[in-house]
Design an enzyme around this catalytic site. Structure first.
Site: not given
Length: 319
Positions: A194, A202, A211, A238
């Site tokens: 993770d 983000n 992305d 993620e």
């Protein structure tokens, strides 16, 4: 044996009778005229000879015009009728007329039949052309359908953003490899990975940069886990997972630590920052078995939870 002249053919009897009549008239007319003149002379007239000749010539001319010429024309007509084909009797003409009418009907029906056959042939050709076009369109549609099915099958097993295996396909592979490891008493390691603080990443750099970062991480995972038996998937967001058949805890730990180091040094697009990784690792072996594939994955997930709460950017091993 006596033969009557009426029994002779008309084309020979009629001219002979006309000639005989002409001879009799030629002899009778002068005699009759002479008798008339003699009677006239007896009564006191003169020039008897010239009068006889003139009267005879006049009578012969009148007879030729009024009698002999019509008779000759009649004889010619009879001769023509004699040489003409014999007409059919009314009883014979009726069947012939009926036959002609029937033949005309048959010819008309045959012409209609030929026209109908020609039209049917044209319709059949047009139908064959349409069938060929429909067959071509059907083949094209079938090819397109197969391509779509392959694409759908691929999409059903592939994550659209990263190109990695999706959760559904990963679960199928995990169950298959877990059963194989049980049968062969082999090793099977599962690592759940993770990205740390990715939501803040983000927010700071935008979803497009996020992305692009996920795609870069996916490419790194493919480079690191490139054996034919290795499977790397994106579980969502993620979070990633790696299935490593034949690896025990020690072998998998060494590969994952190297991966964490490589991720810190990874250059993200446009230099927007760096990422760190938290990892939970579990491994099944004959000495440390699990009851099911799902239990093995859950053990790795619990180890990831420990790594997150222990400060992130670290690897935690399942108990």
């Amino acid at each position: 044996m006596h033969t009557d002249s009426a029994a002779e053919p008309l084309d020979r009897a009629m001219p002979r009778r006309l000639g005989s009549l002409r001879l009799r008239l030629t002899l009778a007319v002068p005699l009759l005229t002479a008798a008339i003149v003699a009677a006239f002379e007896w009564s006191g007239g003169g020039h008897a000879v010239w009068l006889v000749l003139l009267l005879s010539a006049a009578q012969l001319l009148l007879i030729e015009l009024w009698l002999l010429r019509p008779l000759r024309q009649l004889a010619a007509g009879c001769e023509a009728m004699e040489s003409a084909p014999v007409p059919l009797t009314p009883g014979e003409a009726a069947p012939v007329a009926g036959l002609a009418l029937e033949l005309d009907r048959i010819g008309h029906a045959m012409r209609r039949a030929r026209g109908s056959l020609w039209q049917q042939d044209q319709d059949a050709r047009e139908l064959r052309r349409e069938l060929a076009q429909q067959r071509t369109l059907l083949e094209q549609a079938h090819a397109a359908l197969e391509a779509n099915q392959r694409e759908l099958a691929s999409l059903a097993r592939i994550d659209a953003l990263t190109g990695l295996t999706n959760p559904r396909a990963f679960d199928e592979t995990l169950r298959r490899e877990f059963k194989r490891a049980q049968r062969q008493r082999g090793l099977l390691a599962v690592a759940v990975l993770d990205l740390d603080n990715f939501k803040q990443f983000n927010l700071a750099h935008g979803t497009a940069a996020g992305d692009a970062a996920l795609q870069r991480v996916a490419a790194l995972l493919n480079e690191r886990f490139k054996r034919d038996t290795d499977v790397v998937a994106r579980l969502g967001g993620e979070e990633f997972v790696a299935l490593l058949p034949g690896f025990g805890m020690a072998e998998a730990q060494g590969v994952l630590e190297s991966l964490r180091d490589e991720l810190r040094e990874l250059r993200l697009p446009d230099g927007v920052g760096s990422l760190t990784l938290s990892v939970g690792l579990a491994a099944a072996s004959p000495a440390h078995p699990y009851l099911s594939a799902q239990a093995l994955l859950q053990a790795a997930d619990e180890a990831l939870y420990i790594a997150k709460h222990a400060g992130r950017d670290r690897l935690s091993l399942a108990a």
